[in-house]
Scaffold this active site. Structure first.
Site, PDB file in Angstrom:
ATOM      1  N   HIS A   1      -5.855   1.739  -4.049  1.00 54.46           N
ATOM      2  CA  HIS A   1      -4.919   1.213  -3.059  1.00 54.46           C
ATOM      3  C   HIS A   1      -4.509  -0.205  -3.438  1.00 54.46           C
ATOM      4  CE1 HIS A   1      -7.915  -1.267  -0.454  1.00 54.46           C
ATOM      5  NE2 HIS A   1      -8.488  -0.989  -1.600  1.00 54.46           N
TER       6      HIS A   1
ATOM      7  N   HIS B   1      -2.405   1.196   6.975  1.00 60.15           N
ATOM      8  CA  HIS B   1      -2.817   1.049   5.572  1.00 60.15           C
ATOM      9  C   HIS B   1      -3.047   2.438   5.012  1.00 60.15           C
ATOM     10  CE1 HIS B   1      -4.241  -1.194   2.094  1.00 60.15           C
ATOM     11  NE2 HIS B   1      -5.189  -0.280   1.966  1.00 60.15           N
TER      12      HIS B   1
ATOM     13  N   CYS C   1       0.813  -1.225   0.000  1.00 61.50           N
ATOM     14  CA  CYS C   1       0.000   0.000   0.000  1.00 61.50           C
ATOM     15  C   CYS C   1       0.841   1.268   0.000  1.00 61.50           C
ATOM     16  CB  CYS C   1      -0.985  -0.009   1.171  1.00 61.50           C
ATOM     17  SG  CYS C   1      -0.235   0.173   2.791  1.00 61.50           S
TER      18      CYS C   1
END
Length: 350
Positions: free
Chosen positions: A326, A314, A266
């Site tokens: 993402h 994240h 990510c």
């Protein structure tokens, strides 16, 4: 899952990165069908859509693996910086030793000339002493040291002190580097353990449940490009370039510890996308959340970084109309998802 890495280099880093790609490739191949539906439930999802039982456990393992990936990226980034600093110090030490050798050589030549002409002057013995500080304490010698020789001695002493300090600093950097390498290996083992456990759980599910997960993961237009008409204007030209780069990565595989161009985690995706816009971002999602000015989610514009969970483990990029791009987790490629797919902790405008 969030993580960020430097380009592969020699030594342990390269091997760790190489093993990273192979490990994720194997895990992704096994988990690809089932894992694509295992993101955290979007806010407001119906109770029956929320993960439970095995799905909840797999989600938990993916989250823990993502946290370990961020720790891996942080340790790996530090190891890379320490390695560069150590190389610079070692070069400086070598140059310093060369200067000292040259100075001693010049003084030795002068001493040889004096010896051949009738003996070694005590001042030169002082200059060539292995302990010039101690020799200088002998007051009886001081009056024999000429101004020129005193200057040469001072330069030699200073060069020796600088060299000693640089060697001590290089030793400390070497110890720090070894500790950072151990941290990289430790976090790597943690990530692999969590992903292996998730794989075993996925393999234990009946085919019908895996298919149900797959169908769920394809909801909300995730397999295609969502409607981004009227998505808003990026905050800057560099944000627009970063959005274009992120969009070009859609469909690329998730690879933990990778920052492109063939695979991403990510934070690696965010770092790579902004690098295409000429902006250097930190490697980890925790650091990226502070890479600019934080704004309310209600004011998010395309190109803003959206960090998730309280620990910012994240991160994704807002692209407008309530969507982010993402890299979700192993088995799920870079894709679009609703910005509210999990709790948002911050929005950062780079």
């Amino acid at each position: 899952m969030g993580s960020h890495r430097r380009p592969a280099q020699s030594g342990l880093d390269q091997s760790a990165r190489g093993s990273t790609v192979y490990v994720l490739s194997a895990l992704s191949a096994v988990a690809a069908t089932a894992a694509t539906g295992l993101t955290a439930a979007p806010a407001g999802a119906a109770p029956q859509d929320r993960p439970s039982g095995t799905r909840a456990e797999v989600d938990r393992l993916f989250e823990q693996a993502e946290q370990a990936t961020e720790a891996f990226n942080k340790a790996d980034e530090r190891a890379g910086k320490l390695r560069d600093e150590l190389a610079d110090l070692q070069d400086s030490v070598a140059r310093g030793q060369g200067r000292i050798n040259t100075m001693r050589g010049a003084l030795g030549s002068l001493a040889g000339a004096q010896y051949r002409s009738g003996g070694l002057d005590p001042a030169l013995a002082l200059l060539l002493s292995s302990d010039p500080d101690g020799y200088l304490d002998k007051a009886s010698v001081l009056d024999r040291v000429t101004a020129r020789q005193a200057g040469e001695l001072t330069q030699l002493q200073r060069a020796q002190r600088d060299l000693s300090q640089e060697r001590a600093e290089a030793t400390r950097k070497l110890l720090d580097l070894e500790q950072s390498r151990k941290a990289v290996a430790r976090h790597k083992r943690t990530v692999e353990d969590k992903l292996a456990r998730a794989r075993r759980l996925l393999n234990s599910l009946p085919a019908s449940q895996r298919e149900a997960y797959e169908r769920a993961s394809r909801g909300g237009g995730r397999d295609g490009i969502p409607d981004l008409s009227g998505a808003g204007v990026p905050s800057s030209g560099r944000a627009a370039a970063a959005v274009a780069a992120a969009m070009s990565a859609v469909g690329k595989p998730y690879v933990w510890g990778a920052n492109g161009p063939s695979g991403f985690d990510c934070s690696g995706l965010m770092q790579w996308s902004y690098a295409r816009a000429g902006v250097g971002l930190p490697r980890t999602s925790q650091a990226q959340r502070f890479a600019g000015r934080q704004v309310p989610l209600s004011e998010a514009r395309p190109g803003d970084l959206v960090a998730y969970r309280s620990d910012a483990s994240h991160i994704g990029m807002y692209v407008g109309n309530g969507q982010v791009i993402h890299a979700p987790y192993p088995g799920a490629p870079v894709r679009y998802d609703p910005v509210g797919m999990m709790p948002v902790s911050s929005v950062t405008r780079v």
